[in-house]
Design an enzyme around this catalytic site. Structure first.
Site, PDB file in Angstrom:
ATOM      1  N   ARG A  69       0.736  -1.284   0.106  1.00 17.43           N
ATOM      2  CA  ARG A  69       0.029  -0.002   0.087  1.00 17.43           C
ATOM      3  C   ARG A  69       0.986   1.175  -0.016  1.00 17.43           C
ATOM      4  O   ARG A  69       1.959   1.433   0.590  1.00 17.43           O
ATOM      5  CB  ARG A  69      -0.968   0.260   1.251  1.00 17.43           C
ATOM      6  CG  ARG A  69      -1.900  -1.005   1.396  1.00 17.43           C
ATOM      7  CD  ARG A  69      -3.342  -0.737   0.924  1.00 17.43           C
ATOM      8  NE  ARG A  69      -4.320  -1.719   1.443  1.00 17.43           N
ATOM      9  CZ  ARG A  69      -4.365  -2.900   0.477  1.00 17.43           C
ATOM     10  NH1 ARG A  69      -3.539  -3.023  -0.273  1.00 17.43           N
ATOM     11  NH2 ARG A  69      -5.200  -3.761   0.852  1.00 17.43           N
ATOM     12  N   LYS A 109       9.824   3.342   8.824  1.00 21.34           N
ATOM     13  CA  LYS A 109      10.290   3.894  10.077  1.00 21.34           C
ATOM     14  C   LYS A 109      11.595   4.504   9.823  1.00 21.34           C
ATOM     15  O   LYS A 109      12.504   4.223   8.914  1.00 21.34           O
ATOM     16  CB  LYS A 109      10.502   2.636  11.085  1.00 21.34           C
ATOM     17  CG  LYS A 109      10.480   3.303  12.621  1.00 21.34           C
ATOM     18  CD  LYS A 109       9.120   3.513  12.936  1.00 21.34           C
ATOM     19  CE  LYS A 109       8.930   3.649  14.375  1.00 21.34           C
ATOM     20  NZ  LYS A 109       7.613   3.560  14.901  1.00 21.34           N
ATOM     21  N   SER A 366      -2.964   9.349  12.674  1.00 30.01           N
ATOM     22  CA  SER A 366      -2.301  10.097  11.507  1.00 30.01           C
ATOM     23  C   SER A 366      -2.869   9.952  10.334  1.00 30.01           C
ATOM     24  O   SER A 366      -2.877  10.753   9.253  1.00 30.01           O
ATOM     25  CB  SER A 366      -0.724   9.464  11.519  1.00 30.01           C
ATOM     26  OG  SER A 366      -0.080   9.697  12.353  1.00 30.01           O
TER      27      SER A 366
HETATM   28  N1  GLU Z   1       5.488   6.385  15.632  1.00 29.44           N
HETATM   29  C1  GLU Z   1       4.292   6.000  15.693  1.00 29.44           C
HETATM   30  C2  GLU Z   1       4.279   4.451  15.617  1.00 29.44           C
HETATM   31  O1  GLU Z   1       5.109   3.884  15.970  1.00 29.44           O
HETATM   32  C3  GLU Z   1       3.125   6.649  14.741  1.00 29.44           C
HETATM   33  C4  GLU Z   1       3.377   6.306  13.452  1.00 29.44           C
HETATM   34  C5  GLU Z   1       2.545   7.293  12.629  1.00 29.44           C
HETATM   35  O2  GLU Z   1       1.765   7.970  13.016  1.00 29.44           O
HETATM   36  O3  GLU Z   1       2.787   7.068  11.284  1.00 29.44           O
HETATM   37  O4  GLU Z   1       3.205   3.929  15.467  1.00 29.44           O
END
Ligand code: GLU
Length: 474
Positions: A69, A109, A366
């Protein structure tokens, strides 16, 4: 960055070993399993920034686990012990997490090896903007392809700098605001994003407590009120989870574990006050209304009902898993339980609500923020007053038909149109409830699935493999 260094496997290996259980339950073709497991791309960036007249060189990574995706999604962490393996492992966790909560993103990430405490605000701004430029110029920052968010060591401030850097590079991109989430509300952020992960933890726990059989199986008394909770990590996620659970659900936060020790009070700690103290003193040591103990490891082993690890990965490992006394562990952090510890806890009969669901609140909200940015309008803006008017009409109709006045409290409930925060909460609550029930159902209907983590991964792998198979692997 396993905090204790005791973990036998790296974070990435731990995630892979846990997902392996789902591959075998599904009897997935080995080639397809290999395709799902693999991290599709990772970039390492090394760049210089002039700090106090001297050139310093920084290293950062952005891993893209799966592009089944697009865009891919996941936070950027700023920490002194980030490395490529960790970033890849966390990216894969993002893929599974998004699939479980039905957020249409792949997993990614990022990490920058830095201790933000050693730099001024202005220096952090220059470093962050440079990192963002490096990412954007290589396609690792884009509203359509790769959308970062806050994580350990980053927050609204860094996201605003990243968005602004992207905007300067690509001013003609009408969707520039959607290149990153977790921004301040006045820079295109969404209400409710800061506390979203903690809120998601609360909503997930609520759903668990709605299922009497699950509560009983874990050996807990019904009802969240009065449950003794230990929270490990008092950053954004741990603080908000503890605050909501204590203030709204009347759970007792009996201990808060931090880097240099833990606070304990058997009658419960005032979370807001403790947080104020931590912000002012950079430690919970010396907090007046609870006992402080320096041995932070003991904090995890306190006799309690619910343990919420909400900081870094690998804090519950093969050495301490056997000493954990909690009946229920809620993984608010990414990967706080190692694979080996997971096996030990399973044998002990400790219930675990897995990270792939329980800390998904951040990415769920988000997703809402990204939609808000693409649609260029705040949720609720169009319909709020119309809904209020309709509520008003219903009240008038009721009053004229019954010849009775609707009480004021009921009137204000009925006529209130939903604002952005109401809608964000409603969407998050719905997502957490649905996902919990889907996972629970999976566990109940499949003999080979005996825990919620495997059930969650079975669901994720099924969705991802379907997407691979539908499209073919090219
Ligand atoms: N850092 C957060 C996580 O580990 C948020 C990730 C996001 O909102 O894209 O899920």
């Amino acid at each position: 960055m396993a905090e204790d260094g005791l973990a036998k496997f790296s974070l990435r290996q731990n995630v892979d070993l846990m997902v392996e259980r789902a591959f075998s339950v599904l009897e997935l073709d080995e080639g397809l399993a290999n395709a799902i497991r693999a991290c599709q791309a990772v970039i390492q960036l090394t760049f210089p920034v002039e700090i106090k007249g001297k050139v310093e060189v920084f290293s950062g990574w952005r891993a893209v686990h799966s592009t089944h995706r697009l865009p891919v999604k996941g936070g950027i962490r700023f920490a002194p012990i980030v490395d490529q393996d960790e970033v890849e492992g966390l990216a894969s966790l993002m893929t599974y997490k998004c699939a479980i909560v039905d957020v249409p993103f792949g997993g990614s990430k990022g990490g920058l090896k830095i201790d933000p405490r050693n730099y001024t605000r202005e220096e952090m701004q220059r470093i962050t903007r440079r990192f963002a430029r490096e990412l954007a110029s290589r396609g690792f920052l884009s509203p359509a392809l790769n959308v970062p968010a806050p994580d350990v060591g980053t927050g609204q401030r860094e996201m605003a700098w990243i968005a602004d850097t992207y905007k300067q590079l690509f001013p003609e991109d009408i969707n520039y605001q959607a290149c990153v989430t977790g921004k301040p509300v006045h820079h295109g952020g969404i209400r409710g994003r800061v506390e979203a992960t903690g809120r998601g933890v609360q909503y997930g726990i609520h759903e668990f407590f709605r299922h009497g059989a699950d509560v009983k199986e874990a050996g807990l008394n019904p009802g969240l009120g009065g449950q003794r909770v230990v929270v490990q990590g008092f950053g954004n996620v741990g603080f908000h989870a503890a605050k909501f659970l204590s203030e709204e659900d009347e759970a007792k936060i009996i201990a808060i574990v931090e880097r240099d020790g833990f606070l304990f009070h058997e009658d419960g700690i005032n979370v807001a006050q403790a947080r104020e103290y931590l912000t002012a003193n950079d430690s919970l040591r010396g907090y007046p209304d609870a006992e402080f103990c320096e041995d932070r490891d003991l904090g995890l082993e306190i006799d309690c009902d619910i343990l919420i690890p909400a900081a870094l990965e690998g804090v519950i490992h093969s050495e301490n898993a056997d000493r954990i006394k909690a009946r229920l562990i809620v993984e608010a952090a990414n990967g706080p339980i190692t694979f080996e510890a997971d096996e030990i806890l399973k044998k002990k009969g400790v219930a675990v609500l897995p990270d792939s669901l329980m800390n998904a609140g951040g990415v769920v909200v988000s997703y809402f923020e990204w939609i808000r940015n693409l649609s260029h309008i705040r949720f609720g803006r169009i319909e709020r007053r119309f809904d209020e008017m309709r509520g008003q009409h219903i009240i008038s109709a009721l009053e004229s038909m019954t010849n009775n006045k609707v009480p004021d409290w009921m009137r204000s409930e009925i006529i209130r149109g939903a604002d952005e925060l109401d809608l964000v909460r409603s969407g998050l609550d719905d997502t957490m409830r649905l996902a919990y029930n889907e996972i629970r159902e999976q566990k109940l209907t499949h003999d080979a699935v005996t825990d919620l983590r495997t059930a969650a991964y079975v669901i994720a792998v099924r969705k991802i493999s379907r997407s691979y198979l539908d499209l073919g692997v090219y």
